[in-house]
Write an enzyme that holds these catalytic residues in place. Structure first.
Site, PDB file in Angstrom:
ATOM      1  N   ASP A  85     -46.480  24.327  -0.288  1.00 44.90           N
ATOM      2  CA  ASP A  85     -45.699  24.465  -1.529  1.00 44.90           C
ATOM      3  C   ASP A  85     -44.370  23.725  -1.433  1.00 44.90           C
ATOM      4  O   ASP A  85     -43.896  23.405  -0.340  1.00 44.90           O
ATOM      5  CB  ASP A  85     -45.441  25.942  -1.853  1.00 44.90           C
ATOM      6  CG  ASP A  85     -44.568  26.642  -0.807  1.00 44.90           C
ATOM      7  OD1 ASP A  85     -44.785  26.419   0.398  1.00 44.90           O
ATOM      8  OD2 ASP A  85     -43.666  27.401  -1.208  1.00 44.90           O
ATOM      9  N   GLU A 180     -44.351  29.367   1.179  1.00 44.93           N
ATOM     10  CA  GLU A 180     -43.310  29.521   2.199  1.00 44.93           C
ATOM     11  C   GLU A 180     -41.933  29.537   1.562  1.00 44.93           C
ATOM     12  O   GLU A 180     -41.042  30.282   1.970  1.00 44.93           O
ATOM     13  CB  GLU A 180     -43.393  28.370   3.209  1.00 44.93           C
ATOM     14  CG  GLU A 180     -42.513  28.558   4.443  1.00 44.93           C
ATOM     15  CD  GLU A 180     -41.158  27.864   4.388  1.00 44.93           C
ATOM     16  OE1 GLU A 180     -40.425  27.961   5.378  1.00 44.93           O
ATOM     17  OE2 GLU A 180     -40.816  27.226   3.363  1.00 44.93           O
TER      18      GLU A 180
HETATM   19 ZN   LIG Z   1     -40.142  23.873   4.676  1.00 39.60          ZN
END
Ligand SMILES: [Zn+2]
Length: 415
Positions: A85, A180
């Site tokens: 992401d 993340e």
């Molecule tokens: Zn990163």
């Protein structure tokens, strides 16, 4: 026998960044955005085409894959991990990467928005990039080198292992995670299925760097209950919760102990929210330090300020609550010194000067370390991430691939 690399990392990277994978902190689903799976599917297809047969994408948007061992030795299973992401702080849609070939120094003006300039003076890492090919955006989006540089590097390393069966290594696991950037990158990871002994995230900044330390992090909430009264008849009665909260914020240390006055190994106390009315007010803080004692000191300091302010409001009360957020992964990694030693040796074999640095934040690796997969962070070459000025160089990404390859070889050699 010296290794011969035919790198594919940059060509992969330029393709992966055009796939929008922005995560969304407001979304309750996992992955937070379905589009992250678009990249996951591409990676699975490419891994299968390479011959990595078990590559698959699960419902939560994680990609798992295995490169089987080709040695008779019993080698610990090593995992390489990156996140797919990109940050919600900056658009990641229609990314148009540009390559500045053979960079000669100086400022880089981005083509679609001339107000966006990567200034040589403000990006000291550029002075190590003379002669390199630098990938930037056109100035309208982020680039997504955080962390698609890491994704492309792991993919290129997989490609290398498959095409160089003479290079001995143990079982290598690949893990690509979603979400993340919104702190949920390992919420749904299946470590049992992954079956790795040790891991490395490829999500660090400058070429040669390896990070085995993160902040330890707590959250603190102060709830103040004041004394309410009709404002027309409040003399000698009212104790205003908003004013108490403001007095606490006012007394926070200015020099040191705040994000804007600290760096390196210093921690801080940082207010992140204030809300309230006459009778009740709430202050939220994040507390950061590299040691447990440092955290405790800062929390004691904060509660000391609260107590001191409350002396002026004898009929008001407060509640002080601390919750653990995450812990410095060094506590775990120090128990397995080889993990870091081998990474440093691999960086050296890739022809770089190893640098150990500490992350003033947390990573997927810090949470993975405490979940049972000790996991330092190796450079991916990404710079100025979460911004339109983000950049990475071809040469740094290639060095990261070589580091992965050497690292797997070192684990096999030493087994
Ligand atoms: Zn990163």
């Amino acid at each position: 026998m010296p290794l011969t690399f035919t790198h594919t990392v940059t060509e992969r990277f330029l393709r992966y960044v055009t796939i929008d994978t922005q995560s969304d902190p407001e979304s309750p689903t996992s992955p937070s955005t379905e589009k992250q799976k678009d990249l996951g599917r591409v990676l699975v297809t490419e891994l299968r085409e390479m011959g990595v047969e078990d590559a698959h994408l699960d419902d939560y948007g994680y990609v798992y894959a295995t490169i089987p061992s080709n040695t008779d030795k019993k080698v610990p299973v090593i995992c390489f991990c990156s996140h797919m992401d990109t940050s919600p702080d900056c658009s990641g849609k229609d990314v148009k990467p540009q390559v500045v070939k053979n960079y000669r120094g100086g400022d880089i003006t981005l083509s679609a928005d001339p107000t966006q300039v990567i200034r040589f003076a403000e990006h000291p890492a550029l002075k190590n990039q003379i002669g390199n090919d630098i990938v930037t955006t056109d100035g309208t989006t982020l680039l997504g080198a955080d962390n698609k540089a890491g994704v492309a590097e792991i993919m290129d390393a997989a490609h290398f292992f498959i095409n160089n069966p003479d290079v001995k290594h143990g079982t290598i696991k690949i893990l690509f995670t979603p979400d993340e950037e919104i702190g949920r990158g390992v919420d749904n990871v299946d470590l049992k299925k992954l079956g790795a002994d040790f891991g490395y995230t490829m999500d660090g900044e400058s070429a040669g760097s390896v990070e085995d330390e993160t902040f330890s992090a707590d959250g603190a909430t102060i709830t103040i209950t004041g004394v309410s009264a009709h404002p027309g008849y409040a003399k000698g009665k009212m104790e205003h919760a908003i004013k108490i909260a403001a007095a606490i914020v006012e007394r926070l240390p200015r020099e040191g102990c705040s994000p804007e006055t600290t760096s390196g190994k210093q921690g801080f106390l940082h207010p992140i929210g204030i809300s309230g009315a006459l009778e009740q007010a709430t202050l939220s803080f994040i507390v950061r330090d590299f040691t447990e004692e440092g955290l405790k000191e800062k929390e004691t300091l904060l509660e000391g300020i609260v107590k001191d302010v409350m002396k002026d409001y004898p009929r008001s009360t407060y509640k002080f609550e601390v919750r653990e957020q995450y812990r410095n992964m060094k506590q775990v990694i120090d128990r397995h010194p080889h993990i870091l030693e081998y990474a440093i040796e691999a960086i050296r074999r890739a022809g770089l000067r190893p640098m150990r640095t500490a992350i003033r934040g947390g990573t997927d690796g810090s949470r993975l370390s405490f979940m049972g997969l000790p996991c330092p962070n190796i450079f991916a070459g990404e710079h100025a991430f979460h911004s339109r000025l983000e950049w990475v160089s071809r040469q740094d990404m290639e060095k990261a691939v070589q580091t992965i390859v050497h690292l797997a070889m070192i684990w096999e050699e030493r087994a």
